[in-house]
Design an enzyme around this catalytic site. Structure first.
Site, PDB file in Angstrom:
ATOM      1  N   PHE B 133       0.855  -1.177   0.000  1.00 49.04           N
ATOM      2  CA  PHE B 133       0.000   0.000   0.000  1.00 49.04           C
ATOM      3  C   PHE B 133       0.898   1.236   0.000  1.00 49.04           C
ATOM      4  CE2 PHE B 133      -2.245   3.227   2.626  1.00 49.04           C
ATOM      5  CZ  PHE B 133      -3.506   3.253   2.052  1.00 49.04           C
ATOM      6  N   PRO B 138       8.208  10.484   1.127  1.00 48.07           N
ATOM      7  CA  PRO B 138       9.341  10.935   1.943  1.00 48.07           C
ATOM      8  C   PRO B 138       9.036  12.237   2.694  1.00 48.07           C
ATOM      9  CG  PRO B 138      10.130  10.176  -0.189  1.00 48.07           C
ATOM     10  CD  PRO B 138       8.623  10.128  -0.244  1.00 48.07           C
ATOM     11  N   TRP B 166       8.412   4.017   3.337  1.00 49.40           N
ATOM     12  CA  TRP B 166       8.018   3.188   4.492  1.00 49.40           C
ATOM     13  C   TRP B 166       6.921   2.200   4.114  1.00 49.40           C
ATOM     14  CZ3 TRP B 166      11.995   4.146   7.090  1.00 49.40           C
ATOM     15  CH2 TRP B 166      12.475   5.448   7.252  1.00 49.40           C
ATOM     16  N   ALA B 250      -7.724  -0.700   8.748  1.00 51.09           N
ATOM     17  CA  ALA B 250      -6.547  -1.413   9.257  1.00 51.09           C
ATOM     18  C   ALA B 250      -6.294  -1.099  10.725  1.00 51.09           C
ATOM     19  CB  ALA B 250      -5.325  -1.045   8.430  1.00 51.09           C
ATOM     20  N   GLN B 287       8.398  -5.457  45.990  1.00 51.97           N
ATOM     21  CA  GLN B 287       7.238  -4.587  45.750  1.00 51.97           C
ATOM     22  C   GLN B 287       7.340  -3.829  44.426  1.00 51.97           C
ATOM     23  OE1 GLN B 287       6.637  -2.112  49.174  1.00 51.97           O
ATOM     24  NE2 GLN B 287       6.022  -3.821  50.465  1.00 51.97           N
ATOM     25  N   GLY B 348      16.148  -7.024  33.365  1.00 49.49           N
ATOM     26  CA  GLY B 348      17.470  -6.483  33.668  1.00 49.49           C
ATOM     27  C   GLY B 348      18.339  -6.460  32.427  1.00 49.49           C
ATOM     28  N   GLU B 372       0.399   4.071  10.645  1.00 42.92           N
ATOM     29  CA  GLU B 372      -1.073   3.999  10.652  1.00 42.92           C
ATOM     30  C   GLU B 372      -1.676   5.144  11.455  1.00 42.92           C
ATOM     31  OE1 GLU B 372      -3.286   1.899   9.298  1.00 42.92           O
ATOM     32  OE2 GLU B 372      -1.929   0.472   8.370  1.00 42.92           O
ATOM     33  N   PHE B 392      -5.586  20.332  13.149  1.00 46.04           N
ATOM     34  CA  PHE B 392      -4.568  19.929  12.177  1.00 46.04           C
ATOM     35  C   PHE B 392      -4.014  21.181  11.494  1.00 46.04           C
ATOM     36  CE2 PHE B 392      -7.423  16.356  12.518  1.00 46.04           C
ATOM     37  CZ  PHE B 392      -6.553  15.289  12.619  1.00 46.04           C
TER      38      PHE B 392
END
Lengths: 265, 394
Positions: B133, B138, B166, B250, B287, B348, B372, B392
Site C-alpha cells: 500500500f 518521503p 516506508w 486497518a 514490591q 534487567g 497507521e 490539524f
C-alpha cells in the site's frame, strides 16, 4: 469411503494438573481443554483418506454440552458431520466402547479411526474393545514409513493405504527394530500413534463452515446402552516432586555414585 | 492461578463466541509451533520468513473479513483475535497480514472493478500473490493530501511519477495500491492505482538500518514515467477518503493486535521474575516488581476490553467512527509500548539482548506508535471529535 473418528475432550496437555482434595479427581478450575491429540491425528488421517476416496467423515464425542467444542474442532478441520453422545458422569473404557459400537452400527462406516489412547487416563483399550465387539479386524498404533519431515507428509499423503476397490486397508506399525505391515479387510478399526501424521490447523474459513454442519444428539438411554462403570478410580496422587541434582567433583566420584547409589552400572 | 487465568483475569474469554475462541487458538498454536521458534533469528538478520506465508494463508487469515474470492467471510472480531496472536509472535508478521488484508485486499474488494477483484483477490487470499500500500511519501506522512506523486492521463493509460516511503512488503509485492493525484489537481483528485511488479519505471528498494520491525520488509517505491493501464485504476473511490478509509479499517485490527505484544511481554516478564533471584529470593517478590506487573496486567485488561468493544461495534454497524478507532489506537499502542519497556526492565541486562522477547516488541512498537496515523495525529482526531475544532495544520 465413510470414516468414523473420535474427538474426546481432554485437559490441555500444557496445563498444570493438580489432584483435588478428595484425591479422586483433578482440580478443573481454570483448566483449558482440547481434542485428544491422538484423536486429532485420527481426524487428520480420515480427512486425507476422504480426499482420495470421497465420503463422509463423522466425528463422535461423548460428554456434556462442552464437548461440542471438540466436535466443532473436528468439523472445522473438515469432518462432514458430528455425533454428540450426551452423557454426564463417569464412564469407563467399556462404557465408551459400547456407546461407540452403537454409533458405528447406526452410521455403518467402512473404517473407524481412533486415537490409540486418550492423554487424560491413558487406558489404551477403547479401540480394542470396539473391534472385538463389532467383530472387526483391528490395527493398533498406526504409524508410517515416511518421516514427519517428508515430502509425502507435506503433501498430506495418508499413511493408511486403501487397497484396490476399497476392500482392504494396509496399516504400518512400529515394532521393536522395524515396521510391521498389516492388511485388514474392511470394515475395520485402526488406532493412531503419534507419528502417523501432523494434523492440520482448523482454518478460519473451516471454523466458519463448521457452524452450519450437522451435529446430531444421542444419549446412552436412547442407544440402549448400560454405561454403569465396572471400573472406578479409587485414588489419584501426584508423582513425588523431583529433588534437585547434585554436582560431583570428578568422573571417579560420578562412577562410584552410579555404582553404589544409583546402581545403574 | 494458571498463567492463562492470570493474563485473562477478567475472563474476557467468556465474552467470546466458541468459534472466536477456536479461531484464536488455531492461530496461537501456529504461532507457538512455527513462528516463535524462528522469529528471533529473522529479527536478528533483518529478514522476513517467507516460508510462513503459505501457512498463514492456509489458516485463512489473509482477507479474512471479506466475502467470496476464497476469503473466509468472518467477523472483524475473529480477524482481530487472529492478528493479536500473530502480534504475540512478532509485529513483523502481523504487519504483513494487516497490509495484505486491510490495505491491499480491502481497497480492491471495496473500490475495485470485478476484473480487478477476480485477478488479485483469490491469489492474495492463498498467499500466492503479495500486496502493498503506497500512501506515505518521503516528505508527506501525516498530511497525505500534500502528496507529490502524480498520475497523468495519456490515452488508455496513466503515467505515474513520484515516490512512496516506508512501504511494508514493498520489495516482495506483486501489486501495489498506489495513491496519486491526477493531473496536478488538489486532494480531491487522488485516485488509487494497481501498479504491478515489473512495470517499466517502477522500482521497489529495501530500506536498511531499521532498529524496528526487523523481521519485516520495508521499502521505498519509486515511479519514473510508469505507464499504468487505465483499467488498473480503482474505479470506486476518489479523493483522500479512499486511502483514509483503508487506514481506518486497518487501524481497528492494529489496536486489537498490539495487545498480543503486550501479553507476550507481560507473561515473559512474570515467568522471568518468578525464577530470577536477587538478594536470595525471586525478584517477583519485591514490591517494585509487583507494581510493574500489576500496572502491566491492568493496562492489558483495559486495552483488551477496549479493543473487543471496538471490533464488536464494527461487526454491529459495519463500520466505526474514526474517533472511536483513534481513541483505541492511541491508547493501546501506547500502553503496549510502555508494557514492553517495563518488561524489558524486569529482565534487567538480559532484557537488552535478543535472547528474550521484550526489547524486540518494544522496538517494533516504536514503529506501530508512528505508523497507521501517529500517536499525535490520533490525539488530534479525538480532539476534533470532542471539540468540533480542527487542530490539524496549526
Amino acid at each position: 469411503m465413510k470414516i468414523l473418528v473420535t474427538a474426546k475432550r481432554v485437559e490441555d496437555p500444557e496445563s498444570k494438573i493438580k489432584v483435588d482434595a478428595a484425591g479422586k479427581g483433578i482440580v478443573k478450575d481454570g483448566l483449558k481443554y482440547k481434542i485428544n491429540p491422538f484423536d486429532e491425528i485420527a481426524v487428520e488421517e480420515a480427512l486425507r483418506l476422504a480426499a482420495k476416496h470421497p465420503g463422509d467423515v463423522v466425528a463422535v464425542s461423548i460428554g456434556g454440552k462442552e464437548v461440542h467444542e471438540q466436535l466443532r474442532h473436528a468439523l472445522a478441520m473438515g469432518a462432514t458431520k458430528a455425533v454428540w453422545v450426551n452423557h454426564e458422569g463417569p464412564l469407563d473404557q467399556m462404557g465408551v466402547a459400547r456407546l461407540l459400537q452403537k454409533i458405528v452400527e447406526k452410521e455403518k462406516p467402512d473404517l473407524v479411526i481412533l486415537g490409540k489412547q486418550s492423554i487424560d487416563d491413558d487406558q489404551n483399550q477403547v479401540g480394542q474393545y470396539l473391534a472385538e465387539w463389532l467383530g472387526w479386524g483391528q490395527a493398533t498404533f498406526a504409524s508410517k514409513a515416511d518421516s514427519l519431515d517428508s515430502e509425502n507428509e507435506k503433501n498430506k499423503v495418508p499413511g493408511v493405504i486403501v487397497g484396490d476397490g476399497a476392500k482392504t486397508v494396509d496399516v504400518i506399525r512400529e515394532v521393536d527394530g522395524g515396521l510391521n505391515r498389516l492388511r485388514l479387510t474392511l470394515p475395520a478399526v485402526v488406532t493412531t500413534d503419534l507419528r502417523l501424521n501432523q494434523p492440520r490447523y482448523a482454518s478460519l474459513p473451516g471454523i466458519m463452515k463448521a457452524k452450519s454442519k450437522p451435529l446430531e444428539e444421542q444419549t446412552a438411554q436412547g442407544l440402549g446402552v448400560d454405561v454403569a462403570p465396572k471400573i472406578t478410580v479409587t485414588k489419584l496422587s501426584m508423582p513425588p516432586a523431583r529433588k534437585a541434582g547434585i554436582k560431583v567433583p570428578d568422573v571417579a566420584t560420578l562412577v562410584t555414585k552410579l555404582k553404589t547409589e544409583a546402581k545403574v552400572v | 492461578m494458571s498463567r492463562a487465568a492470570i493474563t485473562d483475569l477478567y475472563r474476557i474469554d467468556d465474552l467470546l463466541e466458541p468459534e472466536e475462541r477456536a479461531a484464536r487458538d488455531a492461530v496461537a498454536q501456529f504461532v507457538d509451533r512455527e513462528y516463535l521458534p524462528i522469529v528471533g533469528k529473522h529479527f536478528r538478520n533483518g529478514t522476513f520468513p517467507m516460508e510462513v506465508v503459505p501457512r498463514v494463508a492456509e489458516l485463512g487469515i489473509f482477507g479474512a473479513p471479506l466475502k467470496g474470492y476464497g476469503c473466509a467471510g468472518m467477523s472483524n472480531t475473529m480477524y482481530a483475535l487472529a492478528l493479536q496472536e500473530l502480534e504475540r509472535g512478532d509485529s513483523g508478521l502481523r504487519s504483513f497480514a494487516s497490509v495484505q488484508s486491510s490495505l491491499c485486499m480491502w481497497p480492491i474488494y471495496t473500490f475495485g472493478s470485478d476484473e480487478q477483484k477476480e485477478r488479485w483477490l483469490p491469489g492474495m487470499a492463498r498467499g500466492k500473490l503479495i500486496g502493498c500500500f503506497g500512501l506515505t511519501e518521503p516528505d508527506y506522512g501525516s498530511d497525505p493530501g500534500g502528496m507529490l506523486t502524480r498520475a497523468r492521463r495519456d490515452g488508455d493509460s496513466y503515467v505515474l511519477n513520484g515516490s512512496k516511503m516506508w512501504i511494508t512488503n514493498g520489495s516482495i509485492a506483486d501489486v501495489a495500491v498506489v495513491w496519486a493525484k491526477v493531473d496536478d489537481e488538489g486532494p480531491q483528485s487522488i485516485r488509487g492505482f494497481l501498479v504491478e511488479k515489473g512495470m517499466p519505471g517502477f522500482v521497489a528498494s529495501e530500506i536498511h538500518g531499521k532498529f524496528s520491525l526487523r523481521a519485516s520488509f520495508t521499502s521505498e517505491l519509486s515511479f519514473a514515467d510508469v505507464r499504468v493501464p487505465a483499467k488498473n485504476m480503482l474505479p470506486g473511490v476518489q479523493g483522500l477518503k479512499g486511502p483514509l478509509s483503508c487506514l481506518n479499517n486497518a487501524r481497528m485490527g492494529i489496536s486489537f493486535a498490539v495487545m498480543g505484544a503486550a501479553v507476550a511481554c507481560f507473561e515473559g516478564a512474570r515467568d522471568y521474575a518468578l525464577t530470577r533471584k536477587a538478594f536470595g529470593r525471586p525478584i517477583a517478590g519485591f514490591q517494585l516488581t509487583q507494581e510493574k506487573l500489576a500496572d502491566m496486567l491492568q493496562e492489558i485488561v483495559k486495552g483488551q476490553l477496549l479493543a473487543l468493544r471496538l471490533a464488536r461495534l464494527k461487526d454491529l454497524h459495519g463500520k466505526v467512527d474514526p474517533a472511536q478507532v483513534s481513541l483505541c489506537k492511541r491508547n493501546n499502542v501506547k500502553v503496549a509500548l510502555d508494557i514492553a519497556r517495563v518488561a524489558r526492565s524486569i529482565y534487567g541486562a538480559n532484557g537488552v539482548t535478543d535472547e528474550y522477547p521484550p526489547i524486540r516488541h518494544a522496538l517494533n512498537l516504536e514503529s506501530v506508535y508512528t505508523y497507521e496515523g501517529t500517536h499525535e495525529v490520533h490525539t488530534l482526531i479525538v480532539g476534533k471529535a470532542i471539540t468540533g475544532l480542527d487542530a490539524f495544520g496549526g
